[in-house]
Design a protein around this motif. Structure first.
Motif, PDB file in Angstrom:
ATOM      1  N   ASN A  10       7.170  -1.984  -1.644  1.00 46.95           N
ATOM      2  CA  ASN A  10       5.990  -1.766  -2.483  1.00 46.95           C
ATOM      3  C   ASN A  10       6.396  -1.117  -3.784  1.00 46.95           C
ATOM      4  O   ASN A  10       6.941  -0.013  -3.797  1.00 46.95           O
ATOM      5  N   GLN A  17       6.186  -1.036   4.229  1.00 49.08           N
ATOM      6  CA  GLN A  17       5.527  -0.812   2.938  1.00 49.08           C
ATOM      7  C   GLN A  17       4.889  -2.094   2.403  1.00 49.08           C
ATOM      8  O   GLN A  17       3.877  -2.062   1.701  1.00 49.08           O
ATOM      9  N   GLN A  38       0.207   8.174   1.796  1.00 53.12           N
ATOM     10  CA  GLN A  38       0.505   6.743   1.940  1.00 53.12           C
ATOM     11  C   GLN A  38       0.879   6.362   3.375  1.00 53.12           C
ATOM     12  O   GLN A  38       0.867   5.186   3.716  1.00 53.12           O
ATOM     13  N   LEU A  53       0.608   2.431  -6.229  1.00 51.86           N
ATOM     14  CA  LEU A  53       0.830   3.557  -5.308  1.00 51.86           C
ATOM     15  C   LEU A  53       2.221   4.161  -5.488  1.00 51.86           C
ATOM     16  O   LEU A  53       2.434   5.347  -5.253  1.00 51.86           O
ATOM     17  N   ARG A  77       1.665  -2.665   4.770  1.00 54.13           N
ATOM     18  CA  ARG A  77       0.657  -1.593   4.697  1.00 54.13           C
ATOM     19  C   ARG A  77       0.173  -1.354   3.275  1.00 54.13           C
ATOM     20  O   ARG A  77      -0.993  -1.033   3.065  1.00 54.13           O
ATOM     21  N   LEU A  78       1.098  -1.469   2.301  1.00 52.96           N
ATOM     22  CA  LEU A  78       0.758  -1.024   0.943  1.00 52.96           C
ATOM     23  C   LEU A  78       0.623  -2.177  -0.058  1.00 52.96           C
ATOM     24  O   LEU A  78      -0.378  -2.277  -0.758  1.00 52.96           O
ATOM     25  N   ASN A 117      -2.871   8.166  -6.859  1.00 53.12           N
ATOM     26  CA  ASN A 117      -1.894   8.580  -5.836  1.00 53.12           C
ATOM     27  C   ASN A 117      -1.421  10.025  -5.990  1.00 53.12           C
ATOM     28  O   ASN A 117      -1.125  10.682  -4.999  1.00 53.12           O
ATOM     29  N   GLU A 119      -2.806  -3.275  -1.599  1.00 50.64           N
ATOM     30  CA  GLU A 119      -3.086  -3.138  -3.039  1.00 50.64           C
ATOM     31  C   GLU A 119      -3.511  -4.466  -3.656  1.00 50.64           C
ATOM     32  O   GLU A 119      -4.449  -4.527  -4.447  1.00 50.64           O
TER      33      GLU A 119
END
Ligand code: MRU
Length: 362
Positions: free
Chosen positions: A174, A212, A34, A178, A215-216, A19, A220
């Protein structure tokens, strides 16, 4: 520039985080943007203070520890790019840079913590030759990232010791690789379990308005091969009532001296629900997120963001009438009475938090 992320990049199996990275010539910081995930993998090379400020403010780089790591590397870039030959002017320029970058987001303490650490480091070595000093500043910034990796690994181990194989945990926002370096904080125990071929499952709150969780976190965990189920924020109570969750794991942006913990907006609702349904609620974060100078949650500055994030950001067309009022606080504070334990790299800290945090972090 665009390139693919491998699943191992997002777990502990890789030794270097994806990241945030300092360029080989030290003149820019490369970040994984991100805001583009999960649909696009875009890296940005940021060399100017205005670009770095924008990257934090727009959440291109986000998550409290990652913001701190990024700020330390941006500081090293500012030092390497400085034209000041006089040591006092060089120090003054870096102080000005730090004050500027520190204004980009108010809530995560890691930002000011990292900038203060870098400035103190530089001041203490200002008599060194410039090439030597620049090399040391670079090393110090990279050291902060290496320390974060070690802290996240330790947090993951402590967190995992509280869970059983087959457990399902619920997380909000999140707090994975990341948002940190490797492993993450709240996702650390899950990723470590995966690495050890143990089995934990996750409910991920989507985390309105910036998503978050969707999406993240979902991205992950899916990449890492973890069984993850995405829910809307307002479904957390139901899955708890149905007995589907054995523990809640969340990250933190600032933990006050009395244990009150700021994290992504919506976290305190999860804590209230967990308390009602007798589910342990764990806050996981590195020591750099504990702010012993902040007595309690009332002293934590909560960032307020544009109402457009609620109205239109992830919609094809605006989903609220023109001219409506918005209130968009980005964080909330979970009362320490609702927290079962704060898990740091030093260990599992249980109430009474005021005394215990002072014992570990004074
Ligand atoms: O606004 P964000 O996405 O930076 O908020 C992030 C969070 O609230 C995280 O839970 C927190 O920073 C911990 S990250 C390890």
């Amino acid at each position: 520039m665009t390139e693919a992320i491998k699943p191992s990049d997002l777990t502990g199996s890789l030794r270097q985080p994806v990241n945030v990275r300092l360029a080989a010539d030290g003149l820019s910081v490369r970040i994984l943007d991100q805001t583009q995930l999960p649909n696009r993998t875009v890296y940005l090379d940021l060399s100017l203070p205005e670009q770095q400020y924008e990257a934090i403010a727009k959440l291109r780089v986000r998550g409290a520890p990652a913001i701190g790591i990024f700020a330390a590397m941006a500081y090293a870039v500012a030092a390497a790019r400085s034209q000041q030959t006089d040591p006092a002017a060089f120090i003054a320029e870096l102080a000005q840079f730090s004050a500027y970058l520190n204004r980009s987001r108010p809530t995560a303490v890691n930002l000011s913590w990292a900038l203060r650490r870098m400035q103190a480091f530089t001041v203490a070595r200002q008599t060194a030759s410039r090439p030597q000093l620049l090399a040391q500043i670079r090393q110090e910034a990279e050291q902060i990232q290496q320390e974060d990796i070690a802290m996240c690994r330790a947090i993951a181990q402590f967190g995992l010791s509280l869970l059983h194989d087959g457990d399902t945990v619920l997380t909000h926002c999140n707090a994975g690789p990341l948002a940190t370096s490797l492993y993450g904080t709240a996702l650390g125990p899950v990723l470590l379990a995966q690495e050890q071929q143990r089995h934990l499952k996750v409910f991920a709150d989507e985390t309105r308005p910036l998503l978050q969780g969707a999406r993240l976190t979902a991205y992950e965990l899916q990449q890492a091969g973890v069984e993850v189920t995405l829910i809307c924020d307002n479904m957390a109570g139901l899955v708890m009532k149905q007995g589907l969750v054995q523990a809640c794991l969340v990250g933190c942006d600032r933990v006050a001296a009395n244990g009150d913990a700021a994290n992504k907006i919506g976290t305190s609702q999860v804590a209230v629900l967990a308390h009602y349904y007798h589910i342990p609620f764990y806050v996981l974060g590195p020591g750099s997120t504990i702010d012993m100078n902040c007595p309690d949650g009332d002293h934590i500055v909560i960032e307020e963001r544009s109402g457009e994030e609620i109205r239109s950001l992830y919609y094809r067309e605006p989903m609220a009438p023109q001219g409506i009022h918005f209130y968009n606080p980005a964080f909330d504070v979970t009362d320490h009475n609702l927290i079962t334990a704060v898990i740091t790299e030093k260990g599992i800290i249980r109430p009474p938090f005021k005394q215990e945090l002072a014992r570990w972090f004074a």
